[in-house]
Design a protein around this motif. Structure first.
Motif, PDB file in Angstrom:
ATOM      1  N   PHE A 167       4.121  -5.352   4.299  1.00  0.00           N
ATOM      2  CA  PHE A 167       4.247  -6.210   3.117  1.00  0.00           C
ATOM      3  C   PHE A 167       2.916  -6.882   2.772  1.00  0.00           C
ATOM      4  O   PHE A 167       2.563  -6.999   1.615  1.00  0.00           O
ATOM      5  N   LEU A 168       2.202  -7.359   3.775  1.00  0.00           N
ATOM      6  CA  LEU A 168       1.032  -8.194   3.480  1.00  0.00           C
ATOM      7  C   LEU A 168      -0.300  -7.685   4.018  1.00  0.00           C
ATOM      8  O   LEU A 168      -1.343  -7.966   3.435  1.00  0.00           O
ATOM      9  N   GLN A 200      -4.092 -10.828   4.866  1.00  0.00           N
ATOM     10  CA  GLN A 200      -3.313 -11.923   4.291  1.00  0.00           C
ATOM     11  C   GLN A 200      -2.564 -12.694   5.370  1.00  0.00           C
ATOM     12  O   GLN A 200      -2.330 -13.902   5.239  1.00  0.00           O
ATOM     13  N   LEU A 248     -13.874  -4.412  -3.068  1.00  0.00           N
ATOM     14  CA  LEU A 248     -12.568  -3.951  -3.548  1.00  0.00           C
ATOM     15  C   LEU A 248     -12.635  -2.507  -4.036  1.00  0.00           C
ATOM     16  O   LEU A 248     -11.686  -1.747  -3.884  1.00  0.00           O
ATOM     17  N   SER A 249     -13.772  -2.133  -4.629  1.00  0.00           N
ATOM     18  CA  SER A 249     -13.842  -0.831  -5.262  1.00  0.00           C
ATOM     19  C   SER A 249     -13.687   0.320  -4.277  1.00  0.00           C
ATOM     20  O   SER A 249     -13.356   1.421  -4.674  1.00  0.00           O
ATOM     21  N   ASN A 250     -13.915   0.095  -2.967  1.00  0.00           N
ATOM     22  CA  ASN A 250     -13.711   1.212  -2.039  1.00  0.00           C
ATOM     23  C   ASN A 250     -12.228   1.442  -1.730  1.00  0.00           C
ATOM     24  O   ASN A 250     -11.883   2.468  -1.134  1.00  0.00           O
ATOM     25  N   GLY A 251     -11.383   0.484  -2.115  1.00  0.00           N
ATOM     26  CA  GLY A 251      -9.947   0.678  -1.926  1.00  0.00           C
ATOM     27  C   GLY A 251      -9.487   0.664  -0.478  1.00  0.00           C
ATOM     28  O   GLY A 251      -8.432   1.185  -0.158  1.00  0.00           O
ATOM     29  N   SER A 276      -9.684  -4.684   1.358  1.00  0.00           N
ATOM     30  CA  SER A 276     -10.136  -6.055   1.239  1.00  0.00           C
ATOM     31  C   SER A 276      -9.263  -6.749   0.200  1.00  0.00           C
ATOM     32  O   SER A 276      -8.749  -6.108  -0.715  1.00  0.00           O
ATOM     33  N   THR A 277      -9.101  -8.065   0.343  1.00  0.00           N
ATOM     34  CA  THR A 277      -8.267  -8.781  -0.610  1.00  0.00           C
ATOM     35  C   THR A 277      -9.094  -9.691  -1.511  1.00  0.00           C
ATOM     36  O   THR A 277      -8.545 -10.398  -2.345  1.00  0.00           O
ATOM     37  N   GLN A 317      -3.877 -14.190  -3.761  1.00  0.00           N
ATOM     38  CA  GLN A 317      -3.783 -14.877  -2.468  1.00  0.00           C
ATOM     39  C   GLN A 317      -3.432 -16.349  -2.659  1.00  0.00           C
ATOM     40  O   GLN A 317      -2.771 -16.944  -1.806  1.00  0.00           O
ATOM     41  N   ASN A 341       4.813  -9.210  -1.307  1.00  0.00           N
ATOM     42  CA  ASN A 341       4.280  -7.856  -1.470  1.00  0.00           C
ATOM     43  C   ASN A 341       4.261  -7.435  -2.942  1.00  0.00           C
ATOM     44  O   ASN A 341       3.300  -6.832  -3.410  1.00  0.00           O
ATOM     45  N   SER A 367       1.433  -9.242  -4.396  1.00  0.00           N
ATOM     46  CA  SER A 367       0.173  -8.733  -3.823  1.00  0.00           C
ATOM     47  C   SER A 367      -0.273  -7.439  -4.480  1.00  0.00           C
ATOM     48  O   SER A 367      -1.462  -7.134  -4.526  1.00  0.00           O
ATOM     49  N   LEU A 374      -4.243  -0.081  -4.072  1.00  0.00           N
ATOM     50  CA  LEU A 374      -5.562  -0.529  -3.609  1.00  0.00           C
ATOM     51  C   LEU A 374      -6.667   0.405  -4.077  1.00  0.00           C
ATOM     52  O   LEU A 374      -7.780  -0.034  -4.355  1.00  0.00           O
ATOM     53  N   SER A 375      -6.358   1.699  -4.155  1.00  0.00           N
ATOM     54  CA  SER A 375      -7.405   2.671  -4.433  1.00  0.00           C
ATOM     55  C   SER A 375      -8.031   2.487  -5.810  1.00  0.00           C
ATOM     56  O   SER A 375      -9.125   2.961  -6.054  1.00  0.00           O
ATOM     57  N   GLY A 403      -9.041  -0.296  -6.932  1.00  0.00           N
ATOM     58  CA  GLY A 403     -10.071  -1.317  -6.774  1.00  0.00           C
ATOM     59  C   GLY A 403      -9.957  -2.484  -7.751  1.00  0.00           C
ATOM     60  O   GLY A 403     -10.930  -3.188  -8.003  1.00  0.00           O
ATOM     61  N   GLY A 446      -8.043  -5.157  -7.367  1.00  0.00           N
ATOM     62  CA  GLY A 446      -7.799  -6.439  -6.767  1.00  0.00           C
ATOM     63  C   GLY A 446      -6.415  -6.688  -6.205  1.00  0.00           C
ATOM     64  O   GLY A 446      -6.115  -7.810  -5.808  1.00  0.00           O
ATOM     65  N   SER A 447      -5.553  -5.673  -6.148  1.00  0.00           N
ATOM     66  CA  SER A 447      -4.323  -5.862  -5.396  1.00  0.00           C
ATOM     67  C   SER A 447      -4.705  -6.181  -3.961  1.00  0.00           C
ATOM     68  O   SER A 447      -5.761  -5.754  -3.476  1.00  0.00           O
ATOM     69  N   THR A 448      -3.830  -6.938  -3.269  1.00  0.00           N
ATOM     70  CA  THR A 448      -4.143  -7.287  -1.887  1.00  0.00           C
ATOM     71  C   THR A 448      -3.217  -6.582  -0.905  1.00  0.00           C
ATOM     72  O   THR A 448      -3.301  -6.813   0.295  1.00  0.00           O
ATOM     73  N   ALA A 449      -2.316  -5.731  -1.420  1.00  0.00           N
ATOM     74  CA  ALA A 449      -1.482  -4.870  -0.564  1.00  0.00           C
ATOM     75  C   ALA A 449      -0.999  -3.712  -1.432  1.00  0.00           C
ATOM     76  O   ALA A 449      -1.043  -3.788  -2.666  1.00  0.00           O
TER      77      ALA A 449
END
Lengths: 328, 328, 328, 328, 328, 328
Positions: free
Chosen positions: D223-224, D228, D269-272, D275-276, E228, E260, E263, E269-270, E272, E274-277
């Motif tokens: 989930f997180l 996080q 972030l751009s590498n996916g 990172s948050t 976050q 989630n 997030s 995420l890919s 890039g 800014g999602s955190t999950a």
């Protein structure tokens, strides 16, 4: 009273003193009147100046350009104002410094350690290379080129573009590598690391002009890049050694392994940053990562040097950067 | 009656005849019984075979592997069935061919033109290189290495992986280049094109083993790649010439320009396909594009050779391919 | 004495003569005074000019814009200076050329071959299309649209943006294709190549305005793009033929195969360059690669035309380019 | 005579002894007969085993699965053969080890340093955090969770997936960081580095199960994510401190800066890669790079441990790897 | 006669009236004279103005900046001209508006619905959250922060950057979600959708300043990002509830599932962004897609508002946009 | 007693009843014995079966394949076991169902609404298209193709691959669009949305075979793709209308705008998903986003249908998915 040292110049002051010319551009006002944009410096401090055509003193632009050229030492008077948060100076009078009037070394930014101590320390790392053929090649190339190598800049624009930058960057990587070798023991081959790091950027002495004020890529640099250039140097050494004695297949192999480490020190081919082969050993991966650490520390330190504490700015190639306030 | 030529084998036939071993793998059934997967070939035709352990004739796997090894010529009897649309053979009996019993050249796939005529034609292109130092380097490297060069494969897996493939690929590029030079006139420099194309893949004679049955990357190939290897060959020639006569800066420059064309013949660095420098001349861009054309024509011709007309199949690296029906 | 032909104008000269207006922009000085930036041309030579408001002769900007408009022929007097390495002219006097005073064809850049000879040669390629329905469609579309087609530009900005550029580009591809078909024999289908290449960019006669001075994308061009437009033309022809005679399924199939080749001539969908279907035949892959070769040769020739020998410049879409010195 | 220690088992031996079950899978032969694939281990040595249904001893698969379950200690007899270059064992007899019969700690892979010494050393780094609120939060979180933290694995599959792996990885980063702080002086903030590195992966104690044999992602972990999760831990500490005393805005800021360093330790972030937040300080960039170094050294050491010297193998996530021969 | 309402100002008019200052920049002419670029507004209408130094009235730039500052209400006289298709005004006279002289609300752009009705409607959605712990958390966070939340902008630059933009955007998503829940029935969990959408951007009240004229990212916003931040708010509520009553594992799980969804509302995420999950539920995927729809409709509506019918323009982040002519 | 309805079959049961054949593959055991892998279905329930050669009843594989072919209805007896968590059946006896013995409609998965009601509802949307030429084209194409359209699947593999899937997907998009049009008022053009959505996937009736059991791409589908196919249909209608009456330029423009919306409904070209033009209107962007929502809801619902509550699984194209436990 006028400021005489460029390092102390702030908006509102007048200035009378020496400085080094870093960059000159001819411009025109919309009305068509010519003027010059000149960047002058002392050490790391750069000041943007304007010479309006009412300050030309009757000289043509061509005549002015014999005075205002990259690397010349000038004596200037002017007045500093502030523009977009930066000091800017309008030049009133100017002349070339005369021979012996000023010591140019006080105006050039250099590595923070002496050439002599850096050279000695790099040589001490070379002495720890225990694989004889790597020791011979590294040592000979270092001794052959040390004059250029010890004073050369390491980059056209980004990190370490100062006198001795190449040697200082090389030494910084060797120091990080030493600690990692100490920490991880046999997992990392110390001899290969030291040989590869000493040589990894040596091709830059041909890739870029040795000019400390405004280095540029050379034609050969653009044809091959510094990686292929240093691999060529290594290959010529190998050919030379073979003329003198027989070289075992194990020795040839380890020299090619060295060339692989250097070939791949910009990371995997897929990133498109200019490696000329894939990294296939731990030492090859490590060289890339250590190079990255030193480059980032220097770029970020430089980028935040003039920022206010608590400020955030966008910096090319690094994204946003924050300069923390002191808290300790 | 049994088929005696592998080229004519279809499902349902029995087979008695010679063939060349291309690949051997030991396997086990789920019950743990050993068996062999063997690929045999005549020219371009490959047939997957199984040798079950009831056909071992009491020999151990180790003994069998002295018979079934890459490149050996065998006399086999077996029965062909069909599996997933492909011929597959169960081997009943086998023996090594005796010396003189069979001509191995009839079993190896080769370039569709003779070595002699290809060699003469490549040499005629070299003769048209009008820049003396490029002519000398190209000519000498070709003569030094022509034995290996004329018979070498051009790839481990993909296009042109057959005897003489490297020479045939090189010649095909030279022919396309000739037509483009004829068509576009002075826009393209013919001498540089011919020198670069003759040499562009010559490093493969060191990058890959010369084995015609199952070529592999060598250790040196993986350390440096064929581009850096051939640039090294060129550099050693340049060093040699300098020992004999003085070489002008214009000559050195054009040799480095040649190395740049070769360095960049896999396209821009950003594609990550292994160029070792950016293309910065028209000739460099052209070499990459012409190389691409020949490679694609060969890969697609090969991929569609065994397809039915009107069929569509997915092919690795090429996406879907359609084989048209004849209509003319 | 003043230069009278724009092709000969260099910094420091005064000018008196005719030229064609390519682009006009109203600007203001920081003080708010209006002035015009005007680009004038003769053939491939373009000169940036400024008309300051002290040269307006009392006319308003609106009045000036009836004189300085895209495509108008002017008689100018002015003085040329140099700015950032390029010629720049301040306009002193100006008037519209009178009817018959000057031949506009001497001022427009055109394909280097005559319309008549290009048309005949394209028609000779069409005559070699041996698949009847492809021959009929290609021939009819060419005859229907040849007036526009033979004079149209091939691009808004990049390569071949001159009068007859579309026909010249098409013909260049056909010539390369002929040589490749000759070289690779049956592997490549000549009829499909010639049909596809003749038609591949024909949609541009609707995608872009036919203006030779400053072509623009049309609304329809932006709705569908030239690929879908030409596929629509082909489909309408197919529907027409079906009204006249019965068409076999093999014929329909080959027409759709033609549309696939055209649909995919910008390469695979994944590159995002505007193909409307994946290439699934050798001819489809080849069309893309040949198109690329002609485009690159033209872009690079154009980009290096005004460079100095030995110079390196960064060019949009091509990266750095080096113009070699003559050595032969 | 049978081998009794799994670490010494080689093909051809029979085996009688204890081992730990790492993974169990039910399979069926093509005929439909059930059998088990079982992976057993002692320390880092893993052996793939098969239990055919003629070895079931009349038990059902369900009954067998109560014996063969992850983490159980078994006493086995079997025979080892070789398959694709790896040891493989057929199990003949088996029973669960009885309580006290064997010490499970001798069968589990653990960090190469003792828990006690690692814990003391981490604590000594925490003691050097000079910013009081960072010291308090880091110290309290470490003391709160040290039981789990000191024994936890650091990864499901990749590097450091062994008992104590999380602590060992954390400690390795702290050691590298120490040397870099020593080398670069004030450019790097030691307190922030130590706090961030100590905590950076602490969220893994909730993200993954603490099972040393076959750790898995937990639902909360998915989930997180561990970033996080640890930021939540830090925030709860900050809330707690605020209940006890007033916290200055400078203190809150530095805690959020700490959360930013942790948020961005997987890179931009751009590498996916998860990172948050973007890294915006030197310390944030450094954490990511140091984490990378330790991970790569461990992955490559592990991947090459079983390779032959001179061998090249393709390794998932690392590309090809070469294991050099000894030369020194 | 002068125009008195900024909404009616067109080129050629003079102006006398009130307006709100949105942005101020100090500039210098090439001669070095200072002037101000000022953007003033009424509602959505923005006008770029220039205050030349002959209009300074003897005041210094510092004095002027106390009058021309973000958010101040001014009374101006000036003359409007046209520049690059846009109205531009030269300021002649100016003074600060006096207290009570003008109602600032008539100058600020706001959501098109009243705060009261939006607040009531959002609350009605919250009332339909049937999972008690989600209802409690969402409801409490909404009530705690509704003052800021209802008036806050939703973006620094792009869509919804107006007073009440955050609430209006939130409400729009809730309305789309309602219809999708109605249409797809049990496939979508209504309670989770409403809770997640109500909260998804609530972190923006801390990520950005609440200034309606020129919102900026805060330091905390850049350390953690709004995702976050809101997850932290939710976690603090969860901790609070646990202090009051026991919370079941199912309840904790659903709260983490909510985190989630939030997030991952910027997509995988890919990308890039800014999602955190990673999104792992249908509701998580849906939130992202619905958010996208509302954002795009608003960006495109805004971008085309000032375009002519039939016109095509390139818009940052959206590519080319066409504004259709009316046809119905 | 044997289960007679496939929907009720669970491991351990025997089965006697009817089912539909979805897929047949010939396989061989390692020993070379042939057997069949057969997938049978009733509605959405699919069961993997094995027919070993001891169940062939003396028939050859060729004879068996006349019985076991895609789409045939069989009467089977067999025994179900469990393998990797899924039901699997060994077939003992089998025969083809006789005519009239069973109603095939009870075995095929279909859209959850009746063809009649879906057709009526789609027609009601078409009736709301207020732009006459869009209404005429949409209405005529729908009436021309409704027979195929109403029963066609919408995909080869992914979402909506069931009888009526194309109509059901189209209708779902129209419903979402209606709500968005209601919510956003004049910002969105309802007529264009309804016309574009009704037609957007109509090309699939030619792109894919109409087979409900195992649809495949057709040759024409692979040459052009469904977007170009439907644009062709629209163009043919436009040509037809022009034969009957004069069509204004505004009408042609709106038809091309419709083709642009359809051309771009897979998103921007840069994603490489097969759009044939860039989206340049709000309606074009919306169509893509709405299409995405319906596709994702269906894919995720399908993927999680057979998962346990609380479980997480990796699903191709969607990443990990979590199926929540009920909590309300």
């Amino acid at each position: 009273m006028a400021v005489t040292c460029l390092l102390e110049l702030t908006p509102g002051n007048s200035f009378e003193g020496f400085c080094l010319v870093k960059e000159v551009k001819q411009e025109k006002t919309k009305k068509g009147d010519p003027y010059l944009n000149v960047t002058v410096a002392k050490k790391h401090k750069m000041v943007a100046c304007k010479l309006w055509n009412n300050g030309f003193g009757g000289r043509t632009v061509e005549e002015l350009l014999t005075v205002f050229s990259n690397g010349s030492m000038l004596y200037l008077t002017g007045v500093a104002s502030e523009y977009n948060g930066q000091v800017q100076m309008t030049i009133n009078e100017f002349r070339l410094a005369e021979n012996g009037e000023v010591d140019v070394r006080e105006y050039i930014e250099s590595a923070p350690e002496s050439v002599e101590s850096m050279e000695a320390e790099i040589r001490s790392y070379i002495d720890e290379i225990k694989i004889p053929i790597l020791h011979q090649i590294t040592s000979e190339l270092f001794e052959d080129h040390k004059k250029l190598f010890m004073h050369h800049v390491a980059a056209v624009k980004m990190h370490h573009n100062f006198r001795g930058g190449l040697a200082y960057h090389t030494l910084s990587l060797l120091r990080i590598a030493k600690n990692i070798c100490d920490q991880y023991g046999e997992a990392v081959n110390r001899s290969k690391m030291y040989a590869a790091l000493t040589l990894h950027d040596m091709g830059k002495i041909i890739e870029m002009t040795k000019d400390f004020t405004a280095p540029e890529y050379t034609l050969f640099g653009q044809f091959l890049g510094h990686i292929q250039i240093v691999n060529q140097m290594i290959d010529r050494k190998l050919v030379g050694i073979r003329h003198e004695r027989s070289v075992s297949i194990e020795e040839v192999t380890v020299v090619y392994e060295l060339m692989n480490i250097i070939s791949s020190h910009h990371g995997p081919l897929s990133n498109g940053w200019g490696s000329t082969a894939e990294p296939i050993t731990l030492e090859a991966h490590l060289c890339h990562m250590i190079d990255n650490i030193d480059a980032k520390i220097n770029m970020i330190s430089k980028a935040t040097a003039d920022m206010q504490e608590g400020e955030i700015q966008k910096v090319w190639g690094l994204g946003k950067l924050y300069k923390p306030r002191e808290i300790e």
